[in-house]
Design a protein around this motif. Structure first.
Motif, mmCIF file in Angstrom:
data_model
loop_
_atom_site.group_PDB
_atom_site.id
_atom_site.type_symbol
_atom_site.label_atom_id
_atom_site.label_comp_id
_atom_site.label_asym_id
_atom_site.label_seq_id
_atom_site.Cartn_x
_atom_site.Cartn_y
_atom_site.Cartn_z
ATOM 1 N N ARG A 16 0.848 -1.402 0.048
ATOM 2 C CA ARG A 16 0.047 -0.085 0.027
ATOM 3 C C ARG A 16 0.846 1.304 -0.043
ATOM 4 N N HIS A 17 1.923 1.532 -0.940
ATOM 5 C CA HIS A 17 2.744 2.571 -1.205
ATOM 6 C C HIS A 17 2.815 2.637 -2.719
ATOM 7 N N ARG A 18 3.283 3.847 -2.924
ATOM 8 C CA ARG A 18 3.411 4.238 -4.165
ATOM 9 C C ARG A 18 4.891 5.038 -4.209
ATOM 10 N N LEU A 19 5.795 4.455 -5.271
ATOM 11 C CA LEU A 19 7.255 4.812 -5.130
ATOM 12 C C LEU A 19 7.954 5.696 -6.340
ATOM 13 N N ARG A 20 8.704 6.567 -6.176
ATOM 14 C CA ARG A 20 9.400 7.276 -7.359
ATOM 15 C C ARG A 20 10.807 7.292 -7.091
ATOM 16 N N PHE A 21 11.721 6.991 -7.879
ATOM 17 C CA PHE A 21 12.994 6.817 -7.725
ATOM 18 C C PHE A 21 13.804 7.882 -8.328
ATOM 19 N N THR A 22 14.867 8.461 -8.055
ATOM 20 C CA THR A 22 15.637 9.464 -8.690
ATOM 21 C C THR A 22 16.928 9.399 -8.335
ATOM 22 N N ASP A 23 17.897 9.350 -9.517
ATOM 23 C CA ASP A 23 19.457 9.534 -8.955
ATOM 24 C C ASP A 23 19.650 10.873 -8.601
ATOM 25 N N MET A 24 20.412 11.032 -7.371
ATOM 26 C CA MET A 24 20.859 12.578 -6.971
ATOM 27 C C MET A 24 22.258 12.384 -6.292
ATOM 28 N N THR A 25 22.565 13.472 -5.612
ATOM 29 C CA THR A 25 23.833 13.550 -4.784
ATOM 30 C C THR A 25 23.304 13.981 -3.410
ATOM 31 N N ASP A 26 23.793 13.329 -2.342
ATOM 32 C CA ASP A 26 23.453 13.586 -1.083
ATOM 33 C C ASP A 26 24.147 14.881 -0.493
ATOM 34 N N GLU A 27 23.906 15.165 0.639
ATOM 35 C CA GLU A 27 24.216 16.622 1.295
ATOM 36 C C GLU A 27 25.830 17.053 1.228
ATOM 37 N N GLY A 29 27.861 15.871 -1.330
ATOM 38 C CA GLY A 29 27.993 15.356 -2.776
ATOM 39 C C GLY A 29 28.168 14.153 -3.203
ATOM 40 N N ALA A 30 27.860 13.153 -2.309
ATOM 41 C CA ALA A 30 28.077 11.611 -2.659
ATOM 42 C C ALA A 30 26.620 11.252 -3.452
ATOM 43 N N PRO A 31 26.977 10.139 -4.349
ATOM 44 C CA PRO A 31 25.803 9.769 -5.354
ATOM 45 C C PRO A 31 24.800 9.067 -4.132
ATOM 46 N N ALA A 32 23.629 9.064 -4.320
ATOM 47 C CA ALA A 32 22.582 8.663 -3.733
ATOM 48 C C ALA A 32 21.313 8.353 -4.611
ATOM 49 N N ILE A 33 20.459 7.797 -3.845
ATOM 50 C CA ILE A 33 19.133 7.522 -4.735
ATOM 51 C C ILE A 33 18.000 8.077 -3.621
ATOM 52 N N LEU A 34 17.012 8.885 -4.399
ATOM 53 C CA LEU A 34 16.069 9.476 -3.628
ATOM 54 C C LEU A 34 14.708 8.659 -4.095
ATOM 55 N N CYS A 35 14.011 8.244 -2.984
ATOM 56 C CA CYS A 35 12.923 7.276 -3.095
ATOM 57 C C CYS A 35 11.904 8.062 -2.536
ATOM 58 N N GLU A 36 10.880 8.646 -3.545
ATOM 59 C CA GLU A 36 9.712 9.554 -2.913
ATOM 60 C C GLU A 36 8.825 8.158 -2.647
ATOM 61 N N MET A 37 8.036 8.188 -1.331
ATOM 62 C CA MET A 37 7.238 7.450 -0.964
ATOM 63 C C MET A 37 5.796 7.870 -0.642
#
Length: 189
Positions: A16-27, A29-37
């Motif tokens: 019972r969730h919806r997810l959207r993924f985006t490649d990004m950098t963290d605070e 400057g390191a690579p990260a994945i953002l998952c909106e939930m």
């Protein structure tokens, strides 16, 4: 465009969730994945571990509860919960409204999106339970293929599933049978 009409949104009817993924950098400057939930009331995921990935959950709207180790803790809009790599964790929405949260995963692992997309596909096909347990032989074979493919990124196996040691014995043969039947990670459901 609404969340439900966005083609980049992964819809999971079981958790019972919806997810959207985006490649990004963290605070830093390191690579990260953002998952909106977007987690519906009653939604959430069962306990699991990411051996090498930290997750930083920030509630944007509503209220969520997070398990980190053995203890559940609530978080309201504006609050952040950090789950270090190797920590058993889960999340849920026990409120009456949809909770919206961001999860920043570091270091990024493309298996995160693949695993959650495959889990949602199995859910839409009716092949897993709310506890993440496969249903029927097809569900077990596809689930074994999925766990074999993403086993470096996520470890399932906390009650009610068998312990990881048992899974290491049982799941590889099931995954081989599933592969012979044509099941592939990224194409499940």
């Amino acid at each position: 465009m609404s969340v439900s009409a966005d083609p980049e949104i992964v819809h999971d009817p079981v958790f019972r969730h919806r997810l959207r993924f985006t490649d990004m950098t963290d605070e830093h400057g390191a690579p990260a994945i953002l998952c909106e939930m977007w987690v519906d009331p009653g939604g959430g995921v069962p306990p699991h571990v990411h051996p090498r990935m930290e997750e930083r959950f920030t509630v944007k709207e509503g209220r969520m509860e997070f398990l980190a180790g053995r203890r559940w803790a609530g978080a309201d809009a504006g609050e952040t919960v950090v789950v270090p790599a190797g920590t058993r964790h889960a999340y849920r929405n026990r409120g009456s409204v949809v909770a919206y949260s961001h999860c920043i995963a570091t270091p990024p692992d493309p298996g995160l999106q693949g695993f959650l997309t495959d889990a949602a596909a199995l859910g839409r096909a009716g092949r897993i339970s709310k506890l993440g347990i496969p249903k029927g032989i097809k569900g077990w074979l596809q689930g074994a293929v999925m766990i074999e493919a993403y086993g470096e990124m996520v470890v399932m196996g906390f009650p009610p599933l068998p312990p990881p040691a048992i899974q290491r014995i049982v799941l590889p043969p099931l995954a081989r049978i599933g592969a012979r039947r044509g099941y592939k990670a990224g194409q499940l459901g």
